[in-house]
Each structure stands twice: as C-alpha cells, then as structure tokens.
Design an enzyme around this catalytic site. Structure first.
Site, PDB file in Angstrom:
ATOM      1  N   ARG A   1      -0.372   6.545   7.425  1.00  0.00           N
ATOM      2  CA  ARG A   1      -0.220   6.627   5.963  1.00  0.00           C
ATOM      3  C   ARG A   1      -0.723   7.958   5.406  1.00  0.00           C
ATOM      4  NH1 ARG A   1       1.208   1.546   3.939  1.00  0.00           N
ATOM      5  NH2 ARG A   1       0.278  -0.230   4.984  1.00  0.00           N
TER       6      ARG A   1
ATOM      7  N   ASP B   1      14.577  -0.053   0.819  1.00  0.00           N
ATOM      8  CA  ASP B   1      15.284  -0.207   2.082  1.00  0.00           C
ATOM      9  C   ASP B   1      16.355  -1.287   1.898  1.00  0.00           C
ATOM     10  OD1 ASP B   1      15.815   0.058   4.800  1.00  0.00           O
ATOM     11  OD2 ASP B   1      14.195  -1.258   5.416  1.00  0.00           O
TER      12      ASP B   1
ATOM     13  N   PHE C   1      13.290   5.163  10.917  1.00  0.00           N
ATOM     14  CA  PHE C   1      11.994   4.632  10.506  1.00  0.00           C
ATOM     15  C   PHE C   1      11.054   5.786  10.164  1.00  0.00           C
ATOM     16  CE2 PHE C   1       7.932   2.578  10.534  1.00  0.00           C
ATOM     17  CZ  PHE C   1       8.233   1.406   9.845  1.00  0.00           C
TER      18      PHE C   1
ATOM     19  N   GLU D   1       7.582   2.710  -6.189  1.00  0.00           N
ATOM     20  CA  GLU D   1       7.765   2.302  -4.786  1.00  0.00           C
ATOM     21  C   GLU D   1       7.737   3.520  -3.862  1.00  0.00           C
ATOM     22  OE1 GLU D   1       7.827   0.268  -2.537  1.00  0.00           O
ATOM     23  OE2 GLU D   1       8.803  -1.628  -2.992  1.00  0.00           O
ATOM     24  N   ASP D   2       7.383   3.289  -2.617  1.00  0.00           N
ATOM     25  CA  ASP D   2       7.475   4.356  -1.621  1.00  0.00           C
ATOM     26  C   ASP D   2       8.917   4.520  -1.158  1.00  0.00           C
ATOM     27  OD1 ASP D   2       7.476   1.871  -0.394  1.00  0.00           O
ATOM     28  OD2 ASP D   2       6.068   2.411   1.190  1.00  0.00           O
TER      29      ASP D   2
ATOM     30  N   LYS E   1       0.816  -1.205   0.000  1.00  0.00           N
ATOM     31  CA  LYS E   1       0.000   0.000   0.000  1.00  0.00           C
ATOM     32  C   LYS E   1       0.857   1.265   0.000  1.00  0.00           C
ATOM     33  CE  LYS E   1      -3.121  -2.440   3.053  1.00  0.00           C
ATOM     34  NZ  LYS E   1      -3.552  -2.538   4.477  1.00  0.00           N
TER      35      LYS E   1
HETATM   36  P1  IMP Z   1      12.776  -3.594   1.400  1.00  0.00           P
HETATM   37  O1  IMP Z   1      12.287  -4.872   0.818  1.00  0.00           O
HETATM   38  O2  IMP Z   1      13.561  -3.809   2.665  1.00  0.00           O
HETATM   39  O3  IMP Z   1      13.539  -2.729   0.411  1.00  0.00           O
HETATM   40  O4  IMP Z   1      11.541  -2.787   1.926  1.00  0.00           O
HETATM   41  C1  IMP Z   1      10.596  -2.355   1.109  1.00  0.00           C
HETATM   42  C2  IMP Z   1       9.317  -1.987   1.815  1.00  0.00           C
HETATM   43  O5  IMP Z   1       9.419  -1.928   3.233  1.00  0.00           O
HETATM   44  C3  IMP Z   1       8.936  -0.592   1.402  1.00  0.00           C
HETATM   45  O6  IMP Z   1       8.239  -0.595   0.180  1.00  0.00           O
HETATM   46  C4  IMP Z   1       8.100  -0.138   2.570  1.00  0.00           C
HETATM   47  O7  IMP Z   1       6.756  -0.512   2.372  1.00  0.00           O
HETATM   48  C5  IMP Z   1       8.696  -0.841   3.756  1.00  0.00           C
HETATM   49  N1  IMP Z   1       9.594   0.078   4.489  1.00  0.00           N
HETATM   50  C6  IMP Z   1      10.933   0.158   4.407  1.00  0.00           C
HETATM   51  N2  IMP Z   1      11.430   1.130   5.201  1.00  0.00           N
HETATM   52  C7  IMP Z   1      10.360   1.692   5.796  1.00  0.00           C
HETATM   53  C8  IMP Z   1      10.202   2.797   6.720  1.00  0.00           C
HETATM   54  O8  IMP Z   1      11.145   3.460   7.165  1.00  0.00           O
HETATM   55  N3  IMP Z   1       8.920   3.068   7.081  1.00  0.00           N
HETATM   56  C9  IMP Z   1       7.847   2.378   6.628  1.00  0.00           C
HETATM   57  N4  IMP Z   1       7.944   1.370   5.751  1.00  0.00           N
HETATM   58  C10 IMP Z   1       9.188   1.019   5.336  1.00  0.00           C
HETATM   59 MG    MG Z   2       6.259  -0.614  -0.059  1.00  0.00          MG
END
Ligand code: IMP
Ligand code: MG
Length: 172
Positions: free
Chosen positions: A162, A100, A149, A96-97, A40
């Site tokens: 959100r 990470d 975070f 993507e938002d 989302k």
């Molecule tokens: P990744 O797979 O670790 O790159 O994480 C991807 C997903 O984790 C992102 O699309 C976010 O939905 C969530 N995410 C990563 N960091 C944060 C954060 O600081 N706050 C909230 N959601 C996060």
């Molecule tokens: Mg995401």
C-alpha cells in the site's frame, strides 16, 4: 516469484490529483464538501486530494468488505464501518482507489443515496472498465487502467504494497 513494474509513476499521480482537486474546487466553490473515503485503498488518494483542494472539506470513511485475500472479488459487498455523521443536505463525493467490477460502488451508492445528500458524486483514482459487471459512472477519474492487478498508492495485495509511491503492476 512475483515482480513489480511501474505503471503510473508518483509524479504523474500527484499531477493528476492536483488537476482533479482544481476541477472539484470549480464545481463546489462553497463548501463544505463531504469526502467519503473507502478504506483502506483510498487512504492515499483522499489524503492528497483533500490537501490539494481549496474548498473546505469534511472527511468521512467507510469500510466495505468485498475482496478476500486474493486477487479476485468475492462478488459480494458488506458495510463494515459506517459514516460517523449524517450527510443529509450536504454535497458528498465518494473517494475510491479503483473501480473494478463496480460491485462495491453500486452497493455503497445505494446506501448513501438513502441518506438524502444534496448531491452525490464519485471520484476514483483508477478505473478498470473492461471488468465492469455493474454500471458505475465516475465523475472525477484519475486514470483508466488495463485489466491487470495493481498495487501501490493505497492498493494492496493481501495487505502488502500500500505504501508504494507509484501504482505498479503485480505480476506472477
Ligand atoms: P469492485 O467492487 O470489483 O469494483 O472492486 C473494488 C475494490 O476492489 C477496490 O476499491 C479495490 O480495493 C479492490 N481492487 C480492485 N482491483 C484491484 C487491483 O487491481 N488491485 C488491488 N485492489 C483492487
Ligand atoms: Mg477499495
């Protein structure tokens, strides 16, 4: 008690989204471009980006489970909702938002590549490069952010926050 501190105010986000939209318009003068939003978290970004673009877009959404209810990734990604339409032969940009660890994107890109799009790129509002475990090259990036975070503008903590207009640091 947790507290919120504004990291990127709403006006800055909107300015940057307009710049990114113009850049994408230049790169794809003829549409349609498929924007694939990762729900989302990317809901606000994809909505604003699509409306700021002049090139014709088609919206698709996927849902990938990676995070649990906490602040750290489970380290695994799983596709829960797939695209509604084939993307073969089309220009595709994943929206993507935040990137990470890169686990979610690596997994999704591998799936989408198998569908034979004409081109496949990544747009992300935020990038936390210090936490990367898998390489993920973002073609259109809003802001690089520190290892904290974040919530707001689509990003959540256990489904809360959100709808904040700013991107905020959640302390505590
Ligand atoms: P990744 O797979 O670790 O790159 O994480 C991807 C997903 O984790 C992102 O699309 C976010 O939905 C969530 N995410 C990563 N960091 C944060 C954060 O600081 N706050 C909230 N959601 C996060
Ligand atoms: Mg995401």
């Amino acid at each position: 008690m947790s507290s919120l501190r504004v990291l990127i105010p709403a006006e800055k986000i909107q300015e940057r989204v307009v710049e990114l939209a113009a850049q994408i318009d230049r790169d794809y003068p003829t549409g349609p471009v498929y924007l694939v939003g990762v729900l989302k978290g990317a809901c606000m970004f994809i909505a604003d980006l699509a409306r700021a673009m002049k090139t014709s877009v088609r919206l698709e959404f996927v849902v990938i489970a990676s995070y649990g209810k906490g602040k750290t990734s489970s380290g695994e990604a799983r596709l829960i909702k797939d695209l509604d339409h084939p993307i073969e032969g089309f220009d595709v940009i994943v929206i993507e938002d935040i990137v990470d660890t890169g686990i979610t994107l690596t997994y999704l890109m591998q799936i989408l590549r198998q569908r034979n799009p004409k081109s496949l790129r990544i747009a992300s509002l935020l990038d936390k490069p210090s936490r990367r475990q898998r390489p993920a090259d973002v073609d259109y990036l809003g802001f690089e952010v520190p290892d904290q975070f974040l919530v707001g503008y689509g990003l959540d903590y256990a489904e809360d926050y959100r709808n904040l207009r700013d991107v905020c640091i959640l302390d505590g």
